[in-house]
Design a protein around this motif. Structure first.
Motif, PDB file in Angstrom:
ATOM      1  N   TYR A 299       0.815  -1.102  -0.108  1.00 46.43           N
ATOM      2  CA  TYR A 299       0.055  -0.067  -0.205  1.00 46.43           C
ATOM      3  C   TYR A 299       1.120   1.388  -0.065  1.00 46.43           C
ATOM      4  O   TYR A 299       1.744   1.592   1.030  1.00 46.43           O
ATOM      5  CB  TYR A 299      -1.042   0.085   1.257  1.00 46.43           C
ATOM      6  CG  TYR A 299      -2.102   0.674   1.257  1.00 46.43           C
ATOM      7  CD1 TYR A 299      -2.023   2.234   1.309  1.00 46.43           C
ATOM      8  CD2 TYR A 299      -3.459   0.266   1.260  1.00 46.43           C
ATOM      9  CE1 TYR A 299      -3.216   3.075   1.108  1.00 46.43           C
ATOM     10  CE2 TYR A 299      -4.353   1.248   0.990  1.00 46.43           C
ATOM     11  CZ  TYR A 299      -4.421   2.550   0.807  1.00 46.43           C
ATOM     12  OH  TYR A 299      -5.695   3.080   0.974  1.00 46.43           O
ATOM     13  N   LYS A 300       0.729   2.226  -1.177  1.00 46.84           N
ATOM     14  CA  LYS A 300       1.432   3.291  -1.300  1.00 46.84           C
ATOM     15  C   LYS A 300       0.554   4.684  -1.376  1.00 46.84           C
ATOM     16  O   LYS A 300      -0.547   4.422  -2.230  1.00 46.84           O
ATOM     17  CB  LYS A 300       2.355   3.215  -2.243  1.00 46.84           C
ATOM     18  CG  LYS A 300       3.676   2.430  -2.330  1.00 46.84           C
ATOM     19  CD  LYS A 300       4.614   2.688  -1.160  1.00 46.84           C
ATOM     20  CE  LYS A 300       5.668   1.786  -0.889  1.00 46.84           C
ATOM     21  NZ  LYS A 300       6.505   2.052   0.278  1.00 46.84           N
TER      22      LYS A 300
ATOM     23  N   GLU B 137      -1.695  -3.854  -4.417  1.00 48.38           N
ATOM     24  CA  GLU B 137      -2.120  -5.218  -4.734  1.00 48.38           C
ATOM     25  C   GLU B 137      -2.968  -5.500  -4.025  1.00 48.38           C
ATOM     26  O   GLU B 137      -3.187  -5.366  -2.727  1.00 48.38           O
ATOM     27  CB  GLU B 137      -0.978  -6.229  -4.575  1.00 48.38           C
ATOM     28  CG  GLU B 137       0.365  -5.793  -5.667  1.00 48.38           C
ATOM     29  CD  GLU B 137      -0.068  -5.791  -6.988  1.00 48.38           C
ATOM     30  OE1 GLU B 137      -0.573  -6.584  -7.611  1.00 48.38           O
ATOM     31  OE2 GLU B 137       0.570  -4.657  -7.668  1.00 48.38           O
ATOM     32  N   ALA B 138      -4.067  -6.206  -4.528  1.00 49.06           N
ATOM     33  CA  ALA B 138      -5.475  -6.630  -3.643  1.00 49.06           C
ATOM     34  C   ALA B 138      -6.033  -7.661  -4.854  1.00 49.06           C
ATOM     35  O   ALA B 138      -5.747  -8.153  -6.086  1.00 49.06           O
ATOM     36  CB  ALA B 138      -6.222  -5.507  -3.823  1.00 49.06           C
ATOM     37  N   GLY B 139      -7.090  -8.338  -3.928  1.00 51.71           N
ATOM     38  CA  GLY B 139      -7.928  -9.433  -4.584  1.00 51.71           C
ATOM     39  C   GLY B 139      -7.161 -10.497  -5.379  1.00 51.71           C
ATOM     40  O   GLY B 139      -7.488 -11.388  -5.961  1.00 51.71           O
ATOM     41  N   LYS B 140      -6.072 -11.093  -4.624  1.00 53.61           N
ATOM     42  CA  LYS B 140      -5.196 -12.119  -4.833  1.00 53.61           C
ATOM     43  C   LYS B 140      -5.347 -13.412  -4.212  1.00 53.61           C
ATOM     44  O   LYS B 140      -4.775 -14.510  -4.259  1.00 53.61           O
ATOM     45  CB  LYS B 140      -3.834 -11.896  -4.968  1.00 53.61           C
ATOM     46  CG  LYS B 140      -3.466 -10.690  -6.055  1.00 53.61           C
ATOM     47  CD  LYS B 140      -2.056 -10.713  -6.468  1.00 53.61           C
ATOM     48  CE  LYS B 140      -1.959  -9.548  -7.537  1.00 53.61           C
ATOM     49  NZ  LYS B 140      -0.511  -9.367  -7.673  1.00 53.61           N
TER      50      LYS B 140
ATOM     51  N   ALA C 135     -11.669 -12.374 -10.412  1.00 53.29           N
ATOM     52  CA  ALA C 135     -11.230 -11.086 -10.536  1.00 53.29           C
ATOM     53  C   ALA C 135     -10.200 -10.990 -11.761  1.00 53.29           C
ATOM     54  O   ALA C 135      -9.182 -11.820 -11.847  1.00 53.29           O
ATOM     55  CB  ALA C 135     -10.808 -10.557  -9.307  1.00 53.29           C
ATOM     56  N   THR C 136     -10.455 -10.177 -12.658  1.00 49.80           N
ATOM     57  CA  THR C 136      -9.433  -9.698 -13.685  1.00 49.80           C
ATOM     58  C   THR C 136      -8.670  -8.474 -13.283  1.00 49.80           C
ATOM     59  O   THR C 136      -7.779  -8.249 -13.834  1.00 49.80           O
ATOM     60  CB  THR C 136     -10.162  -9.547 -14.995  1.00 49.80           C
ATOM     61  OG1 THR C 136     -11.419  -8.617 -14.880  1.00 49.80           O
ATOM     62  CG2 THR C 136     -10.764 -10.942 -15.514  1.00 49.80           C
ATOM     63  N   VAL C 137      -9.294  -7.783 -12.255  1.00 53.69           N
ATOM     64  CA  VAL C 137      -8.636  -6.623 -11.831  1.00 53.69           C
ATOM     65  C   VAL C 137      -8.170  -6.846 -10.581  1.00 53.69           C
ATOM     66  O   VAL C 137      -8.719  -7.333  -9.574  1.00 53.69           O
ATOM     67  CB  VAL C 137      -9.511  -5.211 -11.553  1.00 53.69           C
ATOM     68  CG1 VAL C 137      -8.924  -4.006 -10.945  1.00 53.69           C
ATOM     69  CG2 VAL C 137     -10.126  -4.766 -12.953  1.00 53.69           C
ATOM     70  N   ASN C 138      -6.646  -6.694 -10.352  1.00 54.66           N
ATOM     71  CA  ASN C 138      -6.050  -7.321  -8.970  1.00 54.66           C
ATOM     72  C   ASN C 138      -5.272  -6.235  -8.332  1.00 54.66           C
ATOM     73  O   ASN C 138      -4.287  -6.171  -7.956  1.00 54.66           O
ATOM     74  CB  ASN C 138      -5.135  -8.530  -9.185  1.00 54.66           C
ATOM     75  CG  ASN C 138      -6.032  -9.532  -9.782  1.00 54.66           C
ATOM     76  OD1 ASN C 138      -5.721  -9.925 -10.891  1.00 54.66           O
ATOM     77  ND2 ASN C 138      -6.513 -10.124  -8.976  1.00 54.66           N
ATOM     78  N   GLN C 139      -5.876  -4.969  -8.623  1.00 51.90           N
ATOM     79  CA  GLN C 139      -5.165  -3.714  -7.853  1.00 51.90           C
ATOM     80  C   GLN C 139      -6.321  -2.832  -7.126  1.00 51.90           C
ATOM     81  O   GLN C 139      -7.526  -3.152  -7.450  1.00 51.90           O
ATOM     82  CB  GLN C 139      -4.652  -2.810  -8.844  1.00 51.90           C
ATOM     83  CG  GLN C 139      -3.322  -3.059  -9.363  1.00 51.90           C
ATOM     84  CD  GLN C 139      -3.702  -3.937 -10.765  1.00 51.90           C
ATOM     85  OE1 GLN C 139      -5.012  -3.837 -11.347  1.00 51.90           O
ATOM     86  NE2 GLN C 139      -3.315  -5.047 -11.241  1.00 51.90           N
TER      87      GLN C 139
ATOM     88  N   ARG D 192     -11.250   1.955  -7.920  1.00 55.21           N
ATOM     89  CA  ARG D 192     -11.283   0.638  -8.567  1.00 55.21           C
ATOM     90  C   ARG D 192     -10.918  -0.443  -7.696  1.00 55.21           C
ATOM     91  O   ARG D 192      -9.655  -0.483  -7.394  1.00 55.21           O
ATOM     92  CB  ARG D 192     -10.637   1.081  -9.867  1.00 55.21           C
ATOM     93  CG  ARG D 192     -10.716  -0.398 -10.993  1.00 55.21           C
ATOM     94  CD  ARG D 192      -9.736   0.151 -12.406  1.00 55.21           C
ATOM     95  NE  ARG D 192      -9.620  -0.835 -13.292  1.00 55.21           N
ATOM     96  CZ  ARG D 192     -10.384  -1.164 -14.270  1.00 55.21           C
ATOM     97  NH1 ARG D 192     -11.493  -0.346 -14.452  1.00 55.21           N
ATOM     98  NH2 ARG D 192     -10.376  -2.037 -15.132  1.00 55.21           N
ATOM     99  N   TYR D 193     -11.600  -1.258  -7.503  1.00 55.75           N
ATOM    100  CA  TYR D 193     -11.744  -2.211  -6.525  1.00 55.75           C
ATOM    101  C   TYR D 193     -11.122  -3.624  -7.417  1.00 55.75           C
ATOM    102  O   TYR D 193     -11.722  -3.755  -8.579  1.00 55.75           O
ATOM    103  CB  TYR D 193     -12.867  -2.547  -5.644  1.00 55.75           C
ATOM    104  CG  TYR D 193     -12.636  -1.442  -4.549  1.00 55.75           C
ATOM    105  CD1 TYR D 193     -11.965  -0.761  -3.993  1.00 55.75           C
ATOM    106  CD2 TYR D 193     -13.530  -2.149  -3.281  1.00 55.75           C
ATOM    107  CE1 TYR D 193     -11.834   0.233  -3.075  1.00 55.75           C
ATOM    108  CE2 TYR D 193     -13.464  -1.488  -2.170  1.00 55.75           C
ATOM    109  CZ  TYR D 193     -12.672  -0.420  -1.901  1.00 55.75           C
ATOM    110  OH  TYR D 193     -12.603   0.550  -0.708  1.00 55.75           O
ATOM    111  N   PRO D 194     -10.729  -4.603  -6.716  1.00 54.45           N
ATOM    112  CA  PRO D 194     -10.758  -5.992  -7.406  1.00 54.45           C
ATOM    113  C   PRO D 194     -11.828  -6.362  -7.983  1.00 54.45           C
ATOM    114  O   PRO D 194     -12.863  -6.317  -7.259  1.00 54.45           O
ATOM    115  CB  PRO D 194     -10.111  -6.906  -6.147  1.00 54.45           C
ATOM    116  CG  PRO D 194      -9.376  -5.894  -5.232  1.00 54.45           C
ATOM    117  CD  PRO D 194     -10.266  -4.810  -5.326  1.00 54.45           C
ATOM    118  N   GLY D 195     -11.829  -7.258  -9.095  1.00 53.91           N
ATOM    119  CA  GLY D 195     -13.201  -7.665  -9.523  1.00 53.91           C
ATOM    120  C   GLY D 195     -12.980  -7.652 -11.036  1.00 53.91           C
ATOM    121  O   GLY D 195     -12.056  -7.814 -11.712  1.00 53.91           O
ATOM    122  N   ARG D 196     -14.271  -7.693 -11.678  1.00 52.72           N
ATOM    123  CA  ARG D 196     -14.514  -7.378 -13.216  1.00 52.72           C
ATOM    124  C   ARG D 196     -14.072  -5.870 -13.426  1.00 52.72           C
ATOM    125  O   ARG D 196     -13.850  -5.189 -12.377  1.00 52.72           O
ATOM    126  CB  ARG D 196     -15.678  -7.622 -13.691  1.00 52.72           C
ATOM    127  CG  ARG D 196     -15.965  -8.935 -14.095  1.00 52.72           C
ATOM    128  CD  ARG D 196     -17.322  -8.975 -14.939  1.00 52.72           C
ATOM    129  NE  ARG D 196     -18.448  -8.274 -14.305  1.00 52.72           N
ATOM    130  CZ  ARG D 196     -19.602  -8.100 -15.067  1.00 52.72           C
ATOM    131  NH1 ARG D 196     -19.785  -8.658 -16.133  1.00 52.72           N
ATOM    132  NH2 ARG D 196     -20.628  -7.501 -14.383  1.00 52.72           N
TER     133      ARG D 196
END
Length: 467
Positions: A232-233, A246-249, A260-264, A278-282
Motif C-alpha cells: 500500500y502506497k 496489490e489486492a484481490g489475490k 477477478a481480472t482487476v487485481n489492484q 477501482r476495486y478488485p473484480g471485473r
C-alpha cells in the motif's frame, strides 16, 4: 449585506496554527474548522464555489438533448449535450421568473420552462417566449441562460461555478493519464447502482478518514484481508492524491475475488470532495461524492459502474460489503470524531507520517489540510480588495463560452503547493467585498431550506440511458 463568510486573517492563522509544511512536524486543522458555522460558510464560498465538482458518468450525456441536473454549493445546475455535440452547463433557472427548468435526468429536444413555457435551445439561447410577439423592445437574441463551466475528464463530467477557474485538465492532467493507465475501460462502463448516506459529521472529517489507512488494521479487518497492506502506497500530487496496493489475490472476508481480472486497489482523491475507486473484480469504477449539507451533516453518494448494468454475484457481494460493512464502520468513526471535536478535550492532533509513503501514513490528510488553508487564504486575498463583478455578457453562451476549451481568458489556478500559515504575518482583515455573482450564491445558500438540501441525493440520481 454581510459577506458570505465573516472570517479574518487572524481566524485563518488560528485554525492553521501548528500546521507545518513538513507533515512529520505538523498538527491537523483546529477543531473549529469542523464545528463552527462560519467555517462551513467559508467552505462553500472558498472551496465548493471555486472547484471542479463531479456530476455524472459520460454515458448519461452522450446523445444530443441528454441532460443531468445537480446541486453544486446548494445551487441548481443543469448540464446538457447540445446539438453540435458540445457540452453546455447553466444555472438551472429560467431568465423570466427564475423557475427551475429541468429536473432529474433524461433527454429533451429543447428546454421548456414548466412555469410560463419559455423555450430555450440546447445551447441556452432563448428561442421563443409566449405573448411577446407584439413587444417592440423584446429581443429573444438578448436572452440566454446563465452559463457554468463544464468539462469532460477521465470518463466523467465536472462543472465549476467559478468562470475564471483553470480547466480541470490543466490542473490535474496527470490524474487523467493515471486513470487512463489503470482504468482504460472507465468511459465504456455502465451505471449499475447508487448507495446514499446521511452522516452526522462535518465533510472534512469524512475526507480526512478517506485519505488515510492508518486506521484500517484497527477498524477494517475485512479490508486488510482484501488488500495487501505491505504494498500500500499513498502519494500526493497537486490537487489530488492516490492510494495503490496489490489486492484481490487471495480468499478474504470481504467478498469473492476468485474470478477477478482487476487485481489492484486503485483509489484517487480529487480536491476537494470527489473519491474515485477501482476495486478488485471485473472491470469496474466507483465514485464516492462527499457533499456538505451543514456544519455537522454530510451527504454521500456512492455510484458503481460495471461492465454490465446488472452486477454479477461477486459484484453484488462487493456492494453489500461496502454498504453493510465498510461504510458502517467508517460512518461510525467519523460521527464519533465529530462528537469528540465538539468537546473542550480536543483542539488539534498530530499528523502521523511515514516518509516511505506507506498506508500507515497520514500525509494525504496533511496535503488536504494545506489545500483547505490555501483556499481560505485565497478567499481573503481576493475579497480584501474591491473588484468589478464577474458577469458574462448576455449571449456569450451561444458563442460557446461555456466549455472548458472556451474558458475565460483570465485563468486562476489553484496552487498545488502546501504553504504554511505564518503567524503574525499580516493584520486582521475582514472579508468585506464580495463580487455580485458570489453574493448571489450567498443569498441562495442562506435562503435554502434544510428540507431542500435533503433532496440532493435524489436529484443527482443517475438515470440509465436508453439502450
Amino acid at each position: 449585506m454581510q459577506p458570505v463568510a465573516s472570517i479574518t486573517r487572524d481566524d485563518v492563522r488560528r485554525v492553521g496554527a501548528g500546521f507545518h509544511p513538513d507533515p512529520g512536524r505538523s498538527l491537523s486543522l483546529h477543531a473549529d474548522a469542523y464545528t463552527d458555522r462560519r467555517w462551513f460558510d467559508a467552505d462553500l464560498e472558498a472551496i465548493f464555489s471555486r472547484t471542479w465538482q463531479w456530476v455524472c458518468h459520460i454515458e448519461q450525456l452522450r446523445e444530443p438533448g441528454s441532460f443531468v441536473t445537480a446541486e453544486i454549493a446548494h445551487l441548481p445546475i443543469a448540464v446538457v449535450r447540445a446539438r453540435d455535440g458540445s457540452l453546455r452547463a447553466f444555472f438551472n433557472v429560467c431568465k423570466h421568473r427564475a423557475h427551475e427548468l429541468l429536473s432529474g435526468a433524461g433527454r429533451v429536444r429543447s428546454i421548456v420552462c414548466p412555469y410560463h413555457a419559455w423555450v430555450y435551445d440546447l445551447d441556452g439561447r432563448l428561442r421563443r417566449a409566449r405573448g411577446t410577439g407584439r413587444m417592440a423592445a423584446f429581443d429573444t437574441s438578448e436572452i440566454c441562460l446563465e452559463p457554468v463551466r463544464v468539462e469532460e475528464f477521465g470518463g466523467f463530467v465536472y462543472v465549476n461555478l467559478d468562470p475564471t477557474a483553470a480547466p480541470l485538465g490543466e490542473q490535474a492532467g496527470d490524474l487523467a493519464r493515471e486513470i487512463e493507465r489503470w482504468a482504460p475501460d472507465v468511459a465504456d462502463l455502465t451505471h449499475a447502482t447508487r448507495l446514499t448516506y446521511d452522516i452526522a459529521a462535518n465533510w472534512k472529517s469524512v475526507i480526512d478518514n478517506f485519505l488515510e489507512c492508518y486506521h484500517c488494521h484497527v477498524a477494517h479487518k475485512e479490508f486488510v484481508e482484501l488488500v495487501d497492506m505491505d504494498t500500500y502506497k499513498v502519494r500526493t500530487h497537486g490537487i489530488w492524491s492516490s492510494h495503490f496496493a496489490e489486492a484481490g489475490k487471495r480468499e478474504n472476508a470481504a467478498y469473492d475475488v476468485s474470478t477477478a481480472t482487476v487485481n489492484q486497489h486503485a483509489v484517487w482523491w480529487l480536491w476537494p470532495n470527489t473519491c474515485l475507486l477501482r476495486y478488485p473484480g471485473r472491470g469496474n469504477f466507483m465514485v464516492l461524492q462527499v457533499v456538505p449539507a451543514s456544519t455537522d451533516r454530510t451527504l454521500e453518494t456512492w455510484d458503481f459502474y460495471f461492465e454490465t448494468p446488472e452486477p454479477n454475484d461477486a459484484e453484488r457481494q462487493a456492494i453489500r460489503y461496502i454498504d453493510e460493512v465498510l461504510q458502517r464502520q467508517d460512518i461510525a468513526i467519523v460521527e464519533s470524531v465529530h462528537r469528540g471535536m465538539q468537546t473542550p478535550a480536543f483542539t488539534q492532533g498530530r499528523i502521523v507520517y511515514d516518509p516511505a509513503g506507506s498506508g500507515l501514513s497520514e500525509h494525504a490528510v496533511h496535503h488536504f489540510h494545506g489545500l483547505v488553508l490555501e483556499a481560505y487564504r485565497s478567499l481573503l486575498a481576493e475579497e480584501g480588495e474591491p473588484r468589478a463583478p464577474q458577469r458574462r455578457r448576455r449571449g456569450s453562451l451561444a458563442r460557446g463560452g461555456v466549455s472548458s476549451a472556451h474558458g475565460a481568458s483570465a485563468i486562476s489556478s489553484v496552487r498545488a503547493t502546501v504553504l504554511s500559515i505564518e503567524a503574525g504575518s499580516s493584520p486582521s482583515n475582514e472579508v468585506s467585498h464580495t463580487p455580485f455573482w458570489r453574493m448571489s450564491m450567498s443569498v441562495a445558500r442562506r435562503s435554502h431550506s434544510a428540507g431542500a438540501r435533503l433532496g440532493l441525493a435524489a436529484r443527482m440520481r443517475p438515470a440509465r440511458p436508453d439502450r
